[in-house]
Design a protein around this motif. Structure first.
Motif, mmCIF file in Angstrom:
data_model
loop_
_atom_site.group_PDB
_atom_site.id
_atom_site.type_symbol
_atom_site.label_atom_id
_atom_site.label_comp_id
_atom_site.label_asym_id
_atom_site.label_seq_id
_atom_site.Cartn_x
_atom_site.Cartn_y
_atom_site.Cartn_z
ATOM 1 N N ALA A 83 40.375 32.928 27.670
ATOM 2 C CA ALA A 83 41.677 32.263 27.595
ATOM 3 C C ALA A 83 42.755 33.036 28.338
ATOM 4 N N ARG A 84 42.666 34.349 28.377
ATOM 5 C CA ARG A 84 43.657 35.189 29.036
ATOM 6 C C ARG A 84 43.144 35.845 30.312
ATOM 7 N N GLY A 85 41.851 35.789 30.539
ATOM 8 C CA GLY A 85 41.295 36.474 31.695
ATOM 9 C C GLY A 85 41.221 37.971 31.515
ATOM 10 N N HIS A 86 41.215 38.415 30.261
ATOM 11 C CA HIS A 86 41.187 39.849 29.976
ATOM 12 C C HIS A 86 39.754 40.354 29.838
ATOM 13 N N LEU A 87 39.426 41.397 30.571
ATOM 14 C CA LEU A 87 38.205 42.149 30.320
ATOM 15 C C LEU A 87 38.613 43.303 29.431
ATOM 16 N N LEU A 88 38.126 43.296 28.186
ATOM 17 C CA LEU A 88 38.644 44.179 27.151
ATOM 18 C C LEU A 88 37.657 45.289 26.805
ATOM 19 N N LEU A 89 38.196 46.463 26.537
ATOM 20 C CA LEU A 89 37.443 47.537 25.911
ATOM 21 C C LEU A 89 37.805 47.500 24.431
ATOM 22 N N ASN B 292 41.029 45.116 33.290
ATOM 23 C CA ASN B 292 41.339 44.478 34.573
ATOM 24 C C ASN B 292 42.815 44.108 34.638
ATOM 25 N N VAL B 293 43.677 45.092 34.544
ATOM 26 C CA VAL B 293 45.122 44.862 34.411
ATOM 27 C C VAL B 293 45.658 43.979 35.535
ATOM 28 N N TYR B 294 45.208 44.173 36.761
ATOM 29 C CA TYR B 294 45.756 43.456 37.908
ATOM 30 C C TYR B 294 44.855 42.338 38.417
ATOM 31 N N GLN B 295 43.762 42.072 37.720
ATOM 32 C CA GLN B 295 42.829 41.033 38.181
ATOM 33 C C GLN B 295 42.569 39.977 37.108
ATOM 34 N N VAL B 296 43.501 39.769 36.167
ATOM 35 C CA VAL B 296 43.230 38.837 35.074
ATOM 36 C C VAL B 296 42.968 37.425 35.582
ATOM 37 N N GLY B 297 43.622 37.037 36.682
ATOM 38 C CA GLY B 297 43.402 35.700 37.223
ATOM 39 C C GLY B 297 41.982 35.472 37.685
ATOM 40 N N ASP B 298 41.305 36.539 38.100
ATOM 41 C CA ASP B 298 39.920 36.413 38.575
ATOM 42 C C ASP B 298 38.933 36.199 37.432
ATOM 43 N N PHE B 299 39.363 36.447 36.186
ATOM 44 C CA PHE B 299 38.463 36.342 35.042
ATOM 45 C C PHE B 299 38.819 35.171 34.126
ATOM 46 N N LEU B 300 39.846 34.392 34.468
ATOM 47 C CA LEU B 300 40.199 33.240 33.646
ATOM 48 C C LEU B 300 39.039 32.247 33.592
ATOM 49 N N ASN C 95 32.135 46.004 40.649
ATOM 50 C CA ASN C 95 31.815 47.367 40.274
ATOM 51 C C ASN C 95 32.666 47.796 39.081
ATOM 52 N N TRP C 96 32.075 48.595 38.212
ATOM 53 C CA TRP C 96 32.786 49.128 37.043
ATOM 54 C C TRP C 96 33.992 49.942 37.531
ATOM 55 N N GLY C 97 35.150 49.607 36.969
ATOM 56 C CA GLY C 97 36.371 50.328 37.300
ATOM 57 C C GLY C 97 37.154 49.719 38.432
ATOM 58 N N GLN C 98 36.546 48.860 39.237
ATOM 59 C CA GLN C 98 37.264 48.221 40.341
ATOM 60 C C GLN C 98 37.733 46.812 39.971
ATOM 61 N N TRP C 99 36.907 46.086 39.224
ATOM 62 C CA TRP C 99 37.258 44.793 38.627
ATOM 63 C C TRP C 99 37.733 43.759 39.653
#
Length: 589
Positions: free
Chosen positions: A61-67, A79-87, A118-122
């Motif tokens: 719903a938010r496009g957040h990849l969460l820890l 993914n602070v700056y890539q949330v749109g890519d995960f919506l 890649n992990w960390g690049q998101w």
């Protein structure tokens, strides 16, 4: 009995002479329970993955990849700056490093694409495009598994090339998510409320279990082997709006949780169990006669109320009287009944009476398949006991089995099918096609219900009983209450709004298995889930099996044979539950 492979046993698990001492005399296992995590600021988890000790969750719903910290509920957006890519993304899997990287890769799906980063690049890139919309994703070494509700299958692809190796039939009908572990592929189905353990090479189901909560949307194993399941849905609550003339209003909010799935598969008994809870149940009657009751009739009175039963999924820890003492009567089929002896009821008399029970309950799913039933003794080779024929194959409860419309429906429901399990499923689906669910105050016979086209749970049961019995399948009613959900509402008083009944059907050479009456009739025209076909969730309390839940006798004769009075004319019932605690985990296979 016949021997069978891992998927289903044929020693009947329904013997009623089991002793409670078997469950209580052995030393208590250590407490291995895990807390239920309610991750902060999450709305719709559609993916879950665990890498070493880090738990990743995908909020579509938010496009957040969460820890997620399972111990504190704290969440961190990666993914602070890539949330749109995960919506609107679904699924989550950890894979080997992508080309030129030295960190693990993260995979998910959106629409028809499988994406990875890649992990960390998101910064996800499309990897493969499939013919239909896809959802779940899992990786095991060089193999990629992708589920698709639209195609009804799980694609098995080469991870490096995207080439299709094979495909499996999806075990359920809802949106499914995946995780691979060793030689197993685990699938959670949101609509079926079920987790399936599949053979990773063949796609065949090893076993399946019900989840304790609705809407399972993702799953993952941690390093200790605990299976964590994410649930995403809504829950009602009372909202206090001080600006409204009626400030207390019913509203809905997102309910997102992550919890361990406890499971135990018992192939020698033919079923799998899942998360269990110790519950307290009160059933109490309050004398409250209606006007016009003739008290002169109410002499030498015995009030009989069935008690909870010991079954494959339910163990009665204790029962005690409330208000007045009772004697326990054991019926021939093992059902126990509390008998309250009044002598008489006088005008103006006030009294409470009933019982309180402490019960351990779990989810159960029987693992029989149609080929299993073919290998069991047939009706000709394994005759029903005489009392079964007299009680469970006849019209003994206003089932209208002699009516032409009901007899025609019984023939139409099964067509040319001869397998008992497929017959029962066909009858269920036929009833779902013909009826819609509505709450009603009274129960009419099956011919009227079929003509009307809708009914309550008791009327569904009546139609199912009539059609199955006319086809030679022994069936009986079971009930009578469900503990209100969800399971984490512990130590608070819970009051069910309605009673509830379902049924069991008898498989010769195996025993009785449960089937819900109407809860799976959730979408017009199907396909219908099978989550409660040969399965029951934890919150059902099995009380009366093929017998009346309660009744009154006057001088040894049923009240109904002596008067038009009914139980409801004389008393009001009070039913209350309390979930005391979650049971210790089962020993896993």
């Amino acid at each position: 009995m016949f021997a069978k492979s891992r998927q289903s046993p044929f020693r009947s698990p329904h013997d009623t002479d089991r002793s409670n001492a078997e469950a209580t005399d052995s030393p208590a296992p250590p407490d291995r329970r895990h807390r239920l995590c309610r991750p902060l600021a999450t709305y719709a988890l559609r993916g879950l993955a665990i890498h070493q000790d880090q738990v990743l969750a995908l909020d579509a719903a938010r496009g957040h990849l969460l820890l997620v910290d399972l111990a504190t509920d704290c969440t961190e957006v990666l993914n602070v700056y890539q949330v749109g890519d995960f919506l609107d993304a679904i699924g989550l899997a950890i894979g080997p490093p992508l080309a030129g990287a030295d960190v693990p890769s993260v995979w998910f799906t959106r629409d028809r694409e499988v994406l990875a980063c890649n992990w960390g690049q998101w910064e996800p890139k499309p990897m493969y495009t499939l013919p239909e919309w896809v959802e779940g994703v899992a990786i095991y070494r060089s193999t990629l598994y992708v589920s698709s509700q639209r195609s009804g299958c799980i694609y098995v692809l080469d991870l490096n090339t995207g080439r299709e190796i094979t495909r499996f039939y999806a075990p359920g009908i809802g949106v499914e998510n995946l995780v691979a572990r060793g030689e197993e592929l685990w699938v959670c189905d949101r609509l079926e409320q079920t987790v399936y353990c599949l053979d990773r090479a063949t796609g065949l189901v090893n076993f399946s279990v019900l989840t304790p909560y609705e809407s399972p949307t993702a799953l993952a194993f941690d390093q200790a082997g605990t299976l964590w399941v994410a649930y995403s849905g809504e829950e009602p609550y009372i909202r206090d709006n001080p600006n409204d003339p009626e400030p207390l209003q019913v509203a809905f909010r997102d309910r997102v949780t992550i919890g361990p799935l406890d499971y135990g598969f018992y192939p020698d008994r033919g079923y799998a169990l899942s998360n269990g809870y110790r519950i307290e149940m009160f059933y109490v009657e309050e004398l409250s006669p209606l006007e016009g009751v003739d008290f002169s009739l109410l002499k030498d009175l015995e009030w009989r109320i069935s008690l909870p039963a010991n079954t494959d999924r339910q163990t009665v820890q204790s029962v005690e009287p409330v208000g007045m003492p009772f004697e326990i009567e054991l019926l021939p089929d093992g059902q126990q009944v509390a008998v309250f002896k009044f002598g008489s009821i006088e005008r103006g008399e006030g009294r409470l009476f009933g019982w309180k029970a402490i019960i351990d309950v779990r989810g159960i799913r029987y693992q029989l398949t149609p080929p299993d039933v073919e290998r069991l003794p047939s009706l000709a080779d394994c005759q029903l006991p005489a009392d079964y024929t007299e009680k469970y194959l006849v019209d003994n409860d206003n089932l209208a089995m002699d009516q032409p419309s009901v007899r025609a429906a019984a023939r139409e429901a099964i067509g040319t099918e001869t397998n008992l399990l497929r017959q029962m499923l066909a009858i269920r689906n036929y009833v779902y096609d013909r009826l819609g669910y509505r709450i009603r105050r009274s129960i009419e016979p099956p011919d009227a219900v079929l003509d009307r086209g809708y009914g309550c749970c008791g009327e569904y049961v009546g139609v199912l009983l009539a059609l199955s019995r006319l086809n030679g399948i022994a069936t009986r009613t079971v009930g009578r209450y469900k503990c209100p959900q969800p399971a984490d509402r512990t130590q608070v008083a819970l009051y069910p709004d309605y009673n509830h009944v379902w049924l069991e059907f008898f498989i010769p050479g195996f025993g009785w298995v449960p089937m819900e009456s109407n809860p799976d009739d959730i979408q017009e025209g199907g396909p219908y889930p099978t989550r409660y076909f040969m399965a029951l969730p934890w919150n059902h309390v099995e009380i009366a099996k093929g017998s009346r839940f309660q009744g009154i006798q006057l001088g040894g004769q049923p009240l109904a044979e002596l008067s038009d009075l009914k139980v409801g004319d004389l008393a009001l019932n009070h039913v209350r539950f309390r979930i005391l605690e979650e049971l210790d985990p089962l020993d896993r296979p």
